[in-house]
Design a protein around this motif. Structure first.
Motif, short mmCIF file in Angstrom:
data_model
loop_
_atom_site.label_atom_id
_atom_site.label_comp_id
_atom_site.label_asym_id
_atom_site.label_seq_id
_atom_site.Cartn_x
_atom_site.Cartn_y
_atom_site.Cartn_z
N SER A 92 0.83 -1.08 0.30
CA SER A 92 0.24 -0.02 0.17
C SER A 92 1.17 1.08 0.08
O SER A 92 1.95 1.27 -0.12
CB SER A 92 -0.51 0.12 1.34
N ILE A 110 -4.82 1.47 -0.30
CA ILE A 110 -4.82 -1.08 -0.45
C ILE A 110 -4.88 -1.20 -1.43
O ILE A 110 -5.39 -0.55 -2.09
CB ILE A 110 -6.15 -1.17 0.43
N THR A 113 -8.13 4.47 -3.29
CA THR A 113 -6.84 5.71 -3.75
C THR A 113 -7.73 7.57 -3.10
O THR A 113 -8.82 7.49 -2.17
CB THR A 113 -7.03 5.71 -4.67
#
Length: 376
Positions: free
Chosen positions: A168, A174, A225
């Motif tokens: 990440s 992630i 994101t």
């Protein structure tokens, strides 16, 4: 809340899933830190994607130890949504103290531990570890920075816990993870596959997708994101393309099964005499030398070769440290000759950023201030 409001009900707050809710700052290892901002929707997406990583569902009521990791770190910030969604409990340590972490594992009978590679090395090497009962540990998650295969094997062999790895970053929240049942060699040499809900690809300098086996920049797209860098549209445009792909500046390749193999940071790569060298590869080899406890490598200017690799080594025994000649010979047995370090500085410890990553700018300054007598 009612007391604070003087008995009146709290006012209704108008919120939107697209509202900014968190700003997570980058570690600043190569430049000024930037603030990656997340929305309510993106943090909830982190929790949803994390849950998909567990075939039987995310465990509820799990105790999570946060040992000294800044609340501005993506691991802490995104964890808030995970803990709330699954009714977890967090234990917060103001600073990372290996002795306190080992005591907490024993006292709380923790079954899961997450950590950055530098933290996990400190735990494994701490003199308290042999006397602590760590048998409750069932799994250890390694993330935050690339982990050397030797560290993955040490965790598995010395703690007896299942090891999983994750990739990440501050910008992507992630991206990939290994899962239960992944072969040990894949866990030790990759950072897993894209977690369901995450798109992952490798691109060249012109943003063209590359096939399996070819090295390029890692790009990630998902609802988890960041939305951009806070109040920095130029930096945002340079990182997030028009199709929503976040360009991580990490280099790597995908294998035929979709596992991601990281090579290093684009900004950390140096060019020695026309040949690209990734410090992580050299550091991995140095870590196997019997006289080396920890090592970091940076590229520094050189009048003939353009750049050369400079090794900063914490000796396992300060009374008998390795020499540059020994390390060059050791590295040269497995890596190309141009990847051998050209300089060596012995240090008591490797400097870290507030996010527990190797502070390469500090290492370069250290070399410039007091060059090692082993300089060729």
């Amino acid at each position: 809340m009612a007391t604070l409001a003087g008995g009146a009900p709290p006012p209704a707050a108008a919120t939107d899933p697209g509202d900014a809710v968190a700003i997570v700052f980058t570690s600043g290892t190569t430049g000024a830190p930037k603030g990656a901002w997340y929305t309510h929707a993106s943090l909830l997406a982190v929790a949803e994607i994390e849950a998909r990583r567990h075939p039987g569902g995310m465990p509820r009521f799990q105790t999570h130890l946060a040992p000294g990791l800044s609340f501005a770190h993506v691991g802490t910030m995104t964890r808030i949504a995970v803990q709330i969604a699954h009714l977890g409990r967090s234990i917060i340590h103001d600073a990372f103290d290996p002795a306190a972490v080992l005591a907490a594992i024993e006292g709380e009978r923790l079954t899961h531990l997450g950590g950055i590679p530098t933290q996990l090395v400190a735990l494994l090497d701490h003199p308290d570890r042999p006397r602590r009962n760590l048998s409750s540990l069932r799994s250890v998650l390694v993330g935050g920075a690339p982990a050397l295969p030797s560290l993955i094997r040490r965790i598995r062999d010395e703690l007896g816990a299942e090891v999983s790895v994750r990739y990440s970053s501050t910008e992507v929240g992630i991206a990939t993870a290994s899962v239960a049942g992944d072969p040990a060699d894949l866990v030790a040499t990759t950072v897993g596959r894209a977690t369901p809900g995450v798109e992952l690809r490798i691109v060249d300098a012109a943003n063209r997708p590359l096939p399996a086996g070819e090295t390029g920049e890692v790009a990630v797209r998902s609802p988890a994101t960041m939305r951009g860098y806070w109040r920095d549209p130029e930096a945002t445009a340079a990182t997030v393309d028009a199709e929503g792909w976040v360009h991580t500046a990490d280099l790597g390749h995908l294998d035929a099964a979709g596992y991601l193999h990281l090579t290093g940071r684009r900004s950390e790569m140096y060019i020695r005499g026309g040949f690209n060298v990734h410090p992580v590869e050299v550091e991995e080899r140095l870590a196997h030398h019997p006289k080396v406890a920890r090592a970091a490598v940076v590229g520094v200017p050189h009048p003939l070769h353009g750049e050369v690799g400079w090794a900063f080594v914490v000796p396992r025994d300060p009374g008998e440290p390795p020499t540059l000649a020994e390390l060059r010979a050791f590295v040269g047995t497995e890596l190309a000759s141009f990847k051998r370090p050209d300089g060596l500085t012995l240090v008591d410890d490797v400097p870290l950023t507030p996010m527990f990553k190797v502070d390469r700018r500090a290492l370069r300054a250290l070399m410039e201030d007091s060059p090692s007598p082993t300089q060729p």
